[in-house]
Design an enzyme around this catalytic site. Structure first.
Site, PDB file in Angstrom:
ATOM      1  CE  LYS A   1      39.799  63.637  -3.924  1.00 19.25           C
ATOM      2  NZ  LYS A   1      40.411  63.178  -2.643  1.00 19.25           N
TER       3      LYS A   1
ATOM      4  CD  GLN B   1      43.995  63.085  -1.317  1.00 20.68           C
ATOM      5  OE1 GLN B   1      43.018  63.744  -1.737  1.00 20.68           O
ATOM      6  NE2 GLN B   1      43.991  61.492  -1.691  1.00 20.68           N
TER       7      GLN B   1
ATOM      8  CG  ASP C   1      36.699  62.560   2.024  1.00 19.40           C
ATOM      9  OD1 ASP C   1      36.020  62.073   0.924  1.00 19.40           O
ATOM     10  OD2 ASP C   1      37.935  62.261   1.942  1.00 19.40           O
TER      11      ASP C   1
END
Lengths: 277, 277
Positions: B53, B97, B120
């Site tokens: 990412k 994450q 996200d």
């Protein structure tokens, strides 16, 4: 064979009895649960709804504050009123009676309600919490539907529930709650092709479409459980009761089905909000 | 007849080209879009994801800040870190994450992210906004799925979409997005009875279940559109590609399907967040 009539009055009476004693306990701690209802303009049906909710509060000892605002109100003025109620520690729940007049941005007004006071379950944040199983105040009618199913020991897990309607306070949250109860959930709506074919698969069918007597018995599977969340003019549901009566193994009447449990759920949320303080 | 291969690389490359020029415009206004990625512990797969990412950000000119926290961290300490990033005006997006180590309350940590920086799409508030059609940052993989369908001009309206899986960042939001695109949506999961029968009705089938090569071709209707959102160990999807290949009229490969578009969507959300300032 005649279907079981899912009697919402029985469910709501039991809920209210429980709430009465919880309100007593709160009052011993000098907490009086309080619901603020906001009515904009003079829609007679809305006035009736607000009055009904006020009376239901009274019945179990919840204080209700009615905020009646003029029809000329702007969205910003309405939001200011909501924010005053958000900031008032004596108010445990806020209900904005809808529909609001057309010139007002209803969604923006709903979103102004603090999630913690959103006992009617109208905010997107409250919906998100409901869908993720971390919320306290799901939208009241969807919550009432689950309560009725549970009261009558109707299994939900693994069943195929078909919801007709996808509004933010009805179709979407009832789909979310049923999914959290481990149903397989299909959400249908005005753009759905072959609705009858899809309904035929439903073990549980929820009428949440806002069209009077729309759902027909011959669209349904023999033995289906039918819950009618419709509230159309003249106390008419979304389900064609007559044609569904001979097909369903259980069905809610209108009135006396989902409606009274919806109101009891609003009271329950208000009490819960006061208890959480 | 061979199916159309829905190539995510083509879609993501086009998105990235567009983003590059938007980042240039932002920089002319002295705004550098910045994504903060939080990694807790030393899970090698998670480290790889975070690195990937970061590299993707670099490629289009987004700054990325990596916050690497020790595995012994408590939930509260993690939330404190998130709140520092929430308060930092130079950070436009925050990505935690997952999975986080087991002793951490992942949901509580996710919920600490400001909705405005939740690029996200993991918060319940962001999900609620997505479901109500008023959000900016739907969960990235679900959003990628819609982008692929749109790119290849595959009609969604009125179609029956069957989603296999109901996780908060995959099954639930992709169901919500498809519903907002006017699909009839069925959400299935581990408790679903007669899954194959339900899948057989799907015009569009989404694998979002997290079980390698789970969905079999003989469960599907001839001509179905298959999108595989699975990301199991060893780059294996949720769909048994081989058996579905001969049945589907269009299918995403794994890798090179939904994955690259997911990452491009994360970048797009970060740029959008910077543009909104």
């Amino acid at each position: 064979m005649k279907p079981i009539i899912l009697d919402g009055t029985v469910v709501s009476n039991e809920m209210k009895a429980n709430l009465k004693s919880r309100v007593k306990l709160l009052k011993q701690r000098d907490v009086v649960p309080c619901l603020a209802t906001i009515l904009v303009g003079d829609n007679p049906a809305s006035e009736t709804y607000v009055r009904m909710k006020g009376k239901a509060c009274e019945e179990i000892g919840i204080k209700s504050v009615r905020v009646h605002l003029p029809i000329e109100l702007t969205t910003n003025e309405l939001i200011n009123s909501i924010e005053r109620l958000n900031a008032d520690p004596s108010i445990h729940g806020i209900l904005l009676q809808h529909p609001v007049p057309e010139h007002i941005n209803e969604r923006q007004a709903f979103e102004a309600i603090n999630t913690e006071k959103d006992v009617d379950g109208v905010t997107s944040s409250g919906y998100g919490q409901t869908a993720f199983g971390i919320g306290h105040f799901p939208s009241c009618t969807p919550s009432a539907i689950i309560k009725i199913l549970n009261y009558y020991n109707i299994p939900i897990k693994g069943k195929h529930a078909v919801v007709v309607g996808r509004s933010p306070i009805l179709g979407k949250p009832v789909s979310a709650l049923l999914l959290n109860e481990d149903a397989t959930v299909t959400t249908c709506h005005s753009k759905t092709e072959n609705l009858a074919e899809i309904l035929k698969m439903g073990d549980i069918v929820i009428g949440a479409v806002g069209r009077p007597e729309f759902i027909q018995g011959d669209w349904l599977k023999k033995g289906v459980i039918v819950l009618d969340a419709g509230y159309n003019k003249g106390n008419i549901g979304d389900v064609d009761y007559k044609s569904c009566y001979g097909i369903a193994s259980a069905i809610t009447p209108v009135p006396g089905g989902v409606g009274p449990v919806t109101i009891a759920t609003l009271l329950e949320h208000t009490v819960l909000s006061a208890e959480n303080l």
